[in-house]
Motif scaffolding. Structure first.
Motif, short mmCIF file in Angstrom:
data_model
loop_
_atom_site.label_atom_id
_atom_site.label_comp_id
_atom_site.label_asym_id
_atom_site.label_seq_id
_atom_site.Cartn_x
_atom_site.Cartn_y
_atom_site.Cartn_z
N ALA A 236 -17.45 -45.26 46.12
CA ALA A 236 -18.18 -44.73 47.27
C ALA A 236 -19.16 -43.63 46.87
N GLY A 237 -19.15 -43.28 45.57
CA GLY A 237 -20.07 -42.25 45.09
C GLY A 237 -19.58 -40.83 45.30
N PHE A 238 -18.29 -40.66 45.39
CA PHE A 238 -17.71 -39.34 45.58
C PHE A 238 -16.81 -38.99 44.41
N LYS A 239 -16.50 -37.68 44.31
CA LYS A 239 -15.56 -37.21 43.29
C LYS A 239 -14.38 -36.59 44.03
N LEU A 240 -13.18 -37.07 43.72
CA LEU A 240 -11.97 -36.56 44.36
C LEU A 240 -11.68 -35.16 43.84
N ILE A 241 -11.63 -34.20 44.72
CA ILE A 241 -11.36 -32.81 44.36
C ILE A 241 -9.87 -32.53 44.37
N SER A 242 -9.19 -32.99 45.40
CA SER A 242 -7.74 -32.79 45.51
C SER A 242 -7.11 -34.09 45.99
N PRO A 243 -6.12 -34.58 45.27
CA PRO A 243 -5.48 -35.83 45.69
C PRO A 243 -4.40 -35.65 46.76
N GLN A 244 -4.21 -34.44 47.24
CA GLN A 244 -3.17 -34.17 48.23
C GLN A 244 -3.52 -34.83 49.56
N PHE A 245 -2.53 -35.51 50.14
CA PHE A 245 -2.70 -36.14 51.44
C PHE A 245 -1.80 -35.46 52.45
N GLU A 246 -2.33 -35.29 53.67
CA GLU A 246 -1.57 -34.74 54.77
C GLU A 246 -1.73 -35.70 55.93
N MET A 247 -0.64 -36.26 56.40
CA MET A 247 -0.70 -37.27 57.45
C MET A 247 -0.01 -36.77 58.72
N ASN A 248 -0.70 -36.93 59.84
CA ASN A 248 -0.12 -36.59 61.13
C ASN A 248 0.80 -37.72 61.55
N CYS A 249 2.05 -37.39 61.84
CA CYS A 249 3.08 -38.37 62.16
C CYS A 249 3.92 -37.87 63.33
N ILE A 250 4.96 -38.61 63.62
CA ILE A 250 6.00 -38.15 64.53
C ILE A 250 7.32 -38.44 63.82
N THR B 15 -1.08 -46.79 43.43
CA THR B 15 -1.78 -46.55 44.69
C THR B 15 -2.84 -45.47 44.50
N MET B 16 -2.47 -44.42 43.76
CA MET B 16 -3.42 -43.33 43.51
C MET B 16 -4.61 -43.83 42.69
N ALA B 17 -4.35 -44.68 41.70
CA ALA B 17 -5.43 -45.24 40.87
C ALA B 17 -6.38 -46.08 41.72
N GLU B 18 -5.81 -46.84 42.65
CA GLU B 18 -6.64 -47.66 43.54
C GLU B 18 -7.50 -46.78 44.45
N LEU B 19 -6.91 -45.73 44.98
CA LEU B 19 -7.66 -44.79 45.81
C LEU B 19 -8.78 -44.11 45.01
N GLN B 20 -8.46 -43.73 43.77
CA GLN B 20 -9.45 -43.09 42.91
C GLN B 20 -10.64 -44.03 42.68
N THR B 21 -10.36 -45.30 42.44
CA THR B 21 -11.42 -46.29 42.24
C THR B 21 -12.28 -46.41 43.49
N THR B 22 -11.64 -46.46 44.65
CA THR B 22 -12.37 -46.56 45.91
C THR B 22 -13.27 -45.34 46.13
N VAL B 23 -12.74 -44.17 45.82
CA VAL B 23 -13.53 -42.93 45.96
C VAL B 23 -14.73 -42.97 45.01
N ASP B 24 -14.50 -43.36 43.75
CA ASP B 24 -15.58 -43.45 42.76
C ASP B 24 -16.65 -44.45 43.20
#
Length: 153
Positions: A130-144, A119-128
């Motif tokens: 889009a012309g961006f460089k991923l600085i931090s792979p940490q995700f924070e999700m608002n939930c209940i 999943t992380m590799a797929e996200l990295q590809t999507t970021v690349d």
């Protein structure tokens, strides 16, 4: 999560293996985070240590301690909330994926989970792409959380 003493022993071994020390003040701060289900700010940690152990810690000391604990990968900083949580994997002896944090918007409980490498590799590809460089792979999700969801039903 393991008992606090067991987690602290693992953290001490980790620090020793990395040529650092888990001092008494560092232990107090880490203990405050281990025992909390919620993320805490530096000032909330100061209040918690005062309440639990009757110890006064200066804000600058707590910030330095948190920087140390974060550099040793014993705690995580939640960027959006500017708060800290103890790593749920301190006692583990194997590598982990990228941390993802589920944060309850009602009670502020935090749960750390890991993103699968694929999943992380797929996200990295999507970021690349889009012309961006991923600085931090940490995700924070608002939930209940389940507890809060049960109280709203």
């Amino acid at each position: 999560m393991d008992s606090t003493d067991s987690i602290l022993q693992s953290a001490e071994r980790h620090c020793k293996d990395h040529g650092t020390r888990l001092t008494e003040k560092r232990k107090l701060v880490l203990t405050g985070l281990i025992q909390s289900e919620m993320a805490l700010s530096a000032y909330e940690l100061i209040a918690e240590v005062k309440k639990q152990y009757n110890q006064d810690l200066a804000a600058m000391s707590v910030y330095r301690i948190l920087d140390f604990l974060e550099s040793e990968k014993l705690v995580h900083k939640l960027k959006l909330a500017n708060k800290y949580i103890a790593c749920e994997h301190i006692s583990c002896d194997h590598a982990h994926g990228v941390s993802q944090f589920l944060i309850c918007g009602q009670c502020n409980k935090v749960k750390e989970i890991n993103i699968k490498p694929a999943t992380m590799a797929e996200l990295q590809t999507t970021v690349d792409e889009a012309g961006f460089k991923l600085i931090s792979p940490q995700f924070e999700m608002n939930c209940i959380c389940a507890d809060c969801l049960a109280h709203t039903a």
